[in-house]
Design a protein around this motif. Structure first.
Motif, PDB file in Angstrom:
ATOM      1  N   UNK A  38      29.710  32.190 -71.116  1.00 39.55           N
ATOM      2  CA  UNK A  38      29.178  30.885 -70.733  1.00 39.55           C
ATOM      3  C   UNK A  38      29.902  29.768 -71.470  1.00 39.55           C
ATOM      4  N   UNK A  39      30.135  29.958 -72.767  1.00 42.53           N
ATOM      5  CA  UNK A  39      30.849  28.932 -73.532  1.00 42.53           C
ATOM      6  C   UNK A  39      32.292  28.782 -73.056  1.00 42.53           C
ATOM      7  N   UNK A  40      32.939  29.900 -72.712  1.00 44.44           N
ATOM      8  CA  UNK A  40      34.304  29.820 -72.181  1.00 44.44           C
ATOM      9  C   UNK A  40      34.328  29.078 -70.853  1.00 44.44           C
ATOM     10  N   UNK A  41      33.325  29.291 -70.025  1.00 46.48           N
ATOM     11  CA  UNK A  41      33.244  28.574 -68.748  1.00 46.48           C
ATOM     12  C   UNK A  41      33.115  27.071 -68.971  1.00 46.48           C
ATOM     13  N   UNK A  42      32.248  26.697 -69.909  1.00 45.44           N
ATOM     14  CA  UNK A  42      32.081  25.274 -70.209  1.00 45.44           C
ATOM     15  C   UNK A  42      33.365  24.663 -70.762  1.00 45.44           C
ATOM     16  N   UNK A  43      34.054  25.418 -71.620  1.00 47.61           N
ATOM     17  CA  UNK A  43      35.243  24.872 -72.277  1.00 47.61           C
ATOM     18  C   UNK A  43      36.450  24.827 -71.352  1.00 47.61           C
ATOM     19  N   UNK A  44      36.624  25.848 -70.517  1.00 45.86           N
ATOM     20  CA  UNK A  44      37.868  25.973 -69.764  1.00 45.86           C
ATOM     21  C   UNK A  44      37.763  25.526 -68.313  1.00 45.86           C
ATOM     22  N   UNK A  45      36.564  25.603 -67.746  1.00 46.76           N
ATOM     23  CA  UNK A  45      36.383  25.169 -66.360  1.00 46.76           C
ATOM     24  C   UNK A  45      35.812  23.756 -66.311  1.00 46.76           C
ATOM     25  N   UNK A  52      28.701  21.575 -80.980  1.00 50.84           N
ATOM     26  CA  UNK A  52      28.354  22.309 -82.201  1.00 50.84           C
ATOM     27  C   UNK A  52      28.003  23.734 -81.814  1.00 50.84           C
ATOM     28  N   UNK A  53      28.470  24.689 -82.580  1.00 49.49           N
ATOM     29  CA  UNK A  53      27.989  26.064 -82.478  1.00 49.49           C
ATOM     30  C   UNK A  53      27.402  26.456 -83.824  1.00 49.49           C
ATOM     31  N   UNK A  54      26.234  27.073 -83.800  1.00 46.81           N
ATOM     32  CA  UNK A  54      25.625  27.529 -85.050  1.00 46.81           C
ATOM     33  C   UNK A  54      24.826  28.794 -84.792  1.00 46.81           C
ATOM     34  N   UNK A  55      25.108  29.853 -85.541  1.00 46.48           N
ATOM     35  CA  UNK A  55      24.239  31.024 -85.509  1.00 46.48           C
ATOM     36  C   UNK A  55      23.492  31.106 -86.836  1.00 46.48           C
ATOM     37  N   UNK A 118      37.761  37.251 -88.792  1.00 47.34           N
ATOM     38  CA  UNK A 118      38.268  36.689 -87.539  1.00 47.34           C
ATOM     39  C   UNK A 118      37.386  37.057 -86.344  1.00 47.34           C
ATOM     40  N   UNK A 119      36.681  38.180 -86.406  1.00 51.42           N
ATOM     41  CA  UNK A 119      35.879  38.616 -85.262  1.00 51.42           C
ATOM     42  C   UNK A 119      34.433  38.156 -85.332  1.00 51.42           C
ATOM     43  N   UNK A 120      34.091  37.334 -86.318  1.00 48.67           N
ATOM     44  CA  UNK A 120      32.732  36.786 -86.378  1.00 48.67           C
ATOM     45  C   UNK A 120      32.578  35.681 -85.340  1.00 48.67           C
ATOM     46  N   UNK A 121      31.325  35.367 -85.013  1.00 43.96           N
ATOM     47  CA  UNK A 121      31.060  34.295 -84.053  1.00 43.96           C
ATOM     48  C   UNK A 121      31.620  32.973 -84.546  1.00 43.96           C
ATOM     49  N   UNK A 125      34.549  31.304 -82.228  1.00 45.13           N
ATOM     50  CA  UNK A 125      34.254  30.081 -81.468  1.00 45.13           C
ATOM     51  C   UNK A 125      35.163  28.942 -81.933  1.00 45.13           C
ATOM     52  N   UNK A 126      35.417  28.875 -83.226  1.00 41.87           N
ATOM     53  CA  UNK A 126      36.332  27.862 -83.765  1.00 41.87           C
ATOM     54  C   UNK A 126      37.758  28.067 -83.263  1.00 41.87           C
ATOM     55  N   UNK A 127      38.238  29.315 -83.331  1.00 39.13           N
ATOM     56  CA  UNK A 127      39.637  29.582 -83.018  1.00 39.13           C
ATOM     57  C   UNK A 127      39.886  29.646 -81.515  1.00 39.13           C
ATOM     58  N   UNK A 128      39.081  30.391 -80.777  1.00 41.82           N
ATOM     59  CA  UNK A 128      39.358  30.626 -79.367  1.00 41.82           C
ATOM     60  C   UNK A 128      38.886  29.491 -78.464  1.00 41.82           C
ATOM     61  N   UNK A 129      37.808  28.802 -78.856  1.00 38.44           N
ATOM     62  CA  UNK A 129      37.260  27.751 -78.008  1.00 38.44           C
ATOM     63  C   UNK A 129      37.489  26.354 -78.561  1.00 38.44           C
ATOM     64  N   UNK A 130      38.052  26.263 -79.756  1.00 40.03           N
ATOM     65  CA  UNK A 130      38.392  24.964 -80.309  1.00 40.03           C
ATOM     66  C   UNK A 130      37.208  24.120 -80.744  1.00 40.03           C
ATOM     67  N   UNK A 131      36.080  24.773 -81.084  1.00 39.08           N
ATOM     68  CA  UNK A 131      34.899  24.036 -81.533  1.00 39.08           C
ATOM     69  C   UNK A 131      35.030  23.804 -83.037  1.00 39.08           C
TER      70      UNK A 131
END
Length: 214
Positions: A38-45, A52-55, A118-121, A125-131
């Motif tokens: 869902x986040x990739x859809x929002x970011x790329x489409x 903000x992303x926070x877990x 690197x594989x944490x949320x 999210x920071x690296x792959x989605x630029x948040x």
């Protein structure tokens, strides 16, 4: 748009789910796979990535409530350190929490990006989605060692108050009148230090620690 995501250590496959965000399996890790999708859809489409992303995690050793975030200047990756870094992007929310929330310990925050995480949320999210404002909020299992709650364990009311404070801090991100005057320096150990209009000696943002369980 803000994405909160509650997480515990293991799923039904006995895997640490916070180490599966880089390449989640749709069968084994469906909650992660679809949340990330869902986040990739929002970011790329839609071209509208989350602001903000926070877990939310519990921490078994460090005390108080604090953030882990991501700073390119504090990354294990040489390419991250060469790229322009904007500390105000990821330091403003912790600074607002420091001003608003008596349970929050700014001095316990860390923004180091380590290879083994690197594989944490938070890092994915920071690296792959630029948040840029990608965090883990840690609430201690061990209580408080500072502030008005020093010597007490966290209870349900504390956690509810922190949630309310977090929402107020998020609102402050979009309100210029509620901002914090950020002045960034480094101490003798090379650690980032934030001097805000309400900061105290607890304002050193740690870039290294004895352990980090995000």
């Amino acid at each position: 748009m803000v994405f909160p995501c509650c997480s515990h250590r293991c799923g039904l496959t006995n895997e640490d789910l916070n180490r599966r965000w880089c390449k989640p399996n749709p069968i084994l890790h469906p909650s992660i796979y679809h949340t990330k999708g869902l986040m990739e859809y929002l970011a790329r489409v839609w071209k509208r990535p989350p602001a903000v992303y926070c877990d939310y995690h519990g921490h078994s050793r460090k005390k108080n409530v604090f953030f882990y975030g991501c700073a390119g200047a504090e990354s294990w990756c040489h390419g991250d350190r060469l790229a322009p870094d904007e500390p105000a992007q990821y330091l403003l929310l912790p600074a607002l929490m420091h001003r608003i929330s008596p349970a929050f310990a700014l001095g316990s925050c860390s923004f180091k990006v380590e290879r083994e995480r690197e594989s944490t949320a938070r890092v994915t999210v920071w690296r792959q989605l630029g948040v840029q404002r990608s965090y883990t909020m840690e609430a201690s299992y061990c209580g408080f060692d500072r502030g008005p709650f020093k010597g007490f364990h966290l209870n349900t009311q504390h956690l509810q108050n922190v949630g309310s404070d977090f929402c107020e801090a998020l609102n402050g991100l979009g309100d210029p009148g509620a901002g914090v005057d950020l002045q960034l320096t480094r101490d003798l150990n090379g650690e980032l230090v934030l001097d805000s209009d309400s900061a105290s000696t607890d304002s050193a943002l740690k870039t290294d620690s004895d352990e980090e369980f995000d």
